[in-house]
Design an enzyme around this catalytic site. Sequence first.
Site: not given
Length: 478
Positions: A99, A132-133, A186, A193, A261
């Site tokens: 998201g 809002d991401g 990262r 997952r 998740d």
Amino acid sequence: MMSNPQPTNYTPGPYTPATDIMTLPDLSVPVEAALFPQHIVRFRNDRRAASIGLDHLSDEIWVEHFGKFTSLAGSLELPLALKYHGHQFRTYNPDIGDGRGFLFAQMRDSMGRLMDLGTKGSGQTPYSRFGDGRLTLKGGVREILATEMLEALGVPTSGTFSLIETGEALERGDEPSPTRSAVMVRLSHSHVRIGSFQRAATIGDTALLEGLISYSLEKLYQVQPGDNPAAQLLNLVVERTADLAASYMVAGFVHGVLNTDNINITGESFDYGPWRFTPYWDARFTAAYFDHQGLYAFGRQAEAIHWDVAQLAIALRTISDSPPLIEALERFPVLYAEALRRRFCWRLGVATPDTESAKMLVEEAVRAMIADKVMIDQFFFDWRGGSLRNDDAQARYESELWLPFKSVIAQYSQPMLGNTPYWQGNGPCSTHIEEVEHIWSAIAERDDWQPLNAKVAKIREMGDAHWAENMTVPLDKV
């Protein structure tokens, strides 16, 4: 077979791009990155970048790729938002996915492992829902501290690769607002997952489920599928996640949000939100203010991860008989206990003569730490190598509560204590919430990054000291 704790790979290697994730087209959707008004490089992890051949980039080119997300040559042409479901605090949610992040690129590191560069705060996607991401700068700083500390303590973890401040003012309900924004990258050994498998099973996409199994075995675990690939994969995941749970305990770490998740199929820890390190061995200690029932408390993390892996087994049951899956799941408690003993001895810097002695060592140490209120990091620092280093340390353990532990530790073989400056220092390197807030306050109030940089340097000194003697504890001993 589970392995001893392994140091993070910093070995330099060439840039070797990959696009293996494209063999699973139903796992993701292409997206675009947000356009940010500002790009200030606040952190770049050149140690990790060297392992994938990207440490030579100038800051200008670094921003182009990890702030503006111009694709890396030969890797993914467009970022991919991954699709997945998940149990969030044990309630199934089919309406999640990437998201506020995406898979930006893939490549192989100097050991030949398939690696992902994934983002956090890179903009909205079809799975943003009402978000809002974006990522707060504080959230990015916290992730740096979490990953650096875990890496130094031998926990298999993603690495914070880049943090770039982006010049937006964000509104958040759980911290003073408006607050500064950032985009983080990262480096992780996969972003597949447990929730990826749950989604495939829930929507009845057998081809995707089988594809995920093959991808995980061949690309991530680098093994060939056998007669029952589903059970084969589950056994590998059980081994890795049992070790992960043990590594959290020995590090004194509380992830905070161990939803399905958030459990990587490789058993590598990632995605750090409300994490904390507990000062004391307190089974009830929680990291997330919203974990009202203590579901993911310090002492329940092994239980939580085992439960998550059971959800993977349920997803795999759609294409496999149940008995081999149940057999794999039942291995978890024993593997966890073995890993806890092995990692406890590793952090102490001792080799143990037999399983029963290692079991007694852990039990007596934990019992005394709890009863005498000795901090976890202080204990491991003071007893490094199997004996106390000075009079100050001796004074901390004069209570009779420590007599059983002293009796056990006296049986241990030659200590493996090095002469690195860290072990000769005045005390352990810890990363408790008070210091995290102090580091952030310096940034928020004065734009002073020196405390963060100094802390990262100190953490890395500790990590280097842990690995200085290449200490290993033979698996057949514990």
